[in-house]
Design an enzyme around this catalytic site. Structure first.
Site, mmCIF file in Angstrom:
data_model
loop_
_atom_site.group_PDB
_atom_site.id
_atom_site.type_symbol
_atom_site.label_atom_id
_atom_site.label_comp_id
_atom_site.label_asym_id
_atom_site.label_seq_id
_atom_site.Cartn_x
_atom_site.Cartn_y
_atom_site.Cartn_z
ATOM 1 N N GLY A 46 0.836 -1.197 0.000
ATOM 2 C CA GLY A 46 0.000 0.000 0.000
ATOM 3 C C GLY A 46 0.868 1.243 0.000
ATOM 4 N N GLN A 51 3.323 9.974 0.638
ATOM 5 C CA GLN A 51 4.612 9.281 0.784
ATOM 6 C C GLN A 51 5.549 9.547 -0.405
ATOM 7 O OE1 GLN A 51 2.501 5.390 1.934
ATOM 8 N NE2 GLN A 51 4.453 5.232 2.985
ATOM 9 N N CYS A 94 5.837 0.015 7.260
ATOM 10 C CA CYS A 94 5.500 1.157 6.408
ATOM 11 C C CYS A 94 6.716 1.527 5.568
ATOM 12 C CB CYS A 94 5.094 2.343 7.283
ATOM 13 S SG CYS A 94 4.677 3.817 6.345
ATOM 14 N N LEU A 95 6.501 1.808 4.290
ATOM 15 C CA LEU A 95 7.624 2.162 3.413
ATOM 16 C C LEU A 95 8.286 3.475 3.851
ATOM 17 C CD1 LEU A 95 6.080 1.201 -0.050
ATOM 18 C CD2 LEU A 95 7.766 -0.078 1.301
ATOM 19 N N HIS A 136 -4.482 1.983 7.633
ATOM 20 C CA HIS A 136 -3.096 2.447 7.705
ATOM 21 C C HIS A 136 -2.863 3.549 6.665
ATOM 22 C CE1 HIS A 136 1.452 1.614 7.853
ATOM 23 N NE2 HIS A 136 1.306 2.370 6.784
ATOM 24 N N GLU A 137 -3.294 3.286 5.428
ATOM 25 C CA GLU A 137 -3.063 4.258 4.348
ATOM 26 C C GLU A 137 -3.896 5.521 4.565
ATOM 27 O OE1 GLU A 137 -0.591 3.690 2.586
ATOM 28 O OE2 GLU A 137 -0.425 1.562 3.037
ATOM 29 N N HIS A 140 -2.268 7.972 6.734
ATOM 30 C CA HIS A 140 -1.256 8.787 6.036
ATOM 31 C C HIS A 140 -1.871 10.083 5.499
ATOM 32 C CE1 HIS A 140 2.453 6.479 5.913
ATOM 33 N NE2 HIS A 140 1.831 5.383 5.507
HETATM 34 NI NI NI Z 1 2.618 3.429 5.508
#
Ligand code: NI
Length: 186
Positions: A46, A51, A94-95, A136-137, A140
């Protein structure tokens, strides 16, 4: 399509609240294509637009398992309409916080509404990993990272670890360049 740079903590851009999208057009679809390619390359399941430094309420996701055909999903202006009281503890990563994983308990089911890749409205229940990932997304989009759900100590430790890994990587890169330059001068 192009792979974009993924911002990591403590980049303050990640704390920004993203703006709703007015128009679903080719430019937005180009952004979503880039996001998907960036997410696959990372690799991740995701990615939110913030991001890659774009403060728009846009998410891409692909929850297909190994060996399964790709199943990209796109979410524009996603909203959570309701959630179950039952929670599902899940080891999240998380990236933007690479190499850090910790368990977060979020609602196991969430009813969501969003616009898809073509701008069509969709309303559905997300369950299990899908529910976890979408929540989660969506965090963000409001400038919230999964580590913000952890204790302050754990959060600070995670940020320091990411910063140190990044600094080490930069040193490695520099010495690799020096080596390359030395080879050339021989
Ligand atoms: Ni994330």
């Amino acid at each position: 399509m192009a792979i974009r740079d993924i911002l990591t903590v403590p980049n303050p851009v990640l704390k920004q609240v993203s703006e709703p999208v007015d128009t679903v057009d080719d430019e937005l679809r180009r952004l979503m294509d880039d996001m998907l390619e960036t997410m696959y390359a990372a690799p991740g399941i995701g990615l939110a637009a913030i991001q890659v430094g774009v403060a728009k309420r846009v998410i891409v996701m692909d929850l297909a398992g190994k060996g399964e055909p790709p199943a990209p999903k796109y979410f524009i202006n996603p909203e959570i309409l309701e959630t179950d009281a039952e929670t599902l503890p899940y080891e999240e990563g998380c990236l933007s916080v690479p190499e850090i994983y910790d368990e977060i308990a979020r609602p196991k089911r969430a009813r969501i509404r969003y616009l898809d890749y073509d701008g069509n409205p969709v309303e559905e229940w997300a369950e299990d990993l899908y529910a976890v990932c979408v929540q989660h997304e969506m965090d963000h989009l409001d400038g919230i990272l999964f580590i913000d759900h952890l204790s302050r100590l754990k959060r600070e430790r995670a940020v320091k670890k990411v910063q140190k890994a990044k600094a080490d990587e930069a040193v490695e890169r520099t010495s690799a360049e020096v080596e390359k330059a030395a080879t050339r001068s021989l």
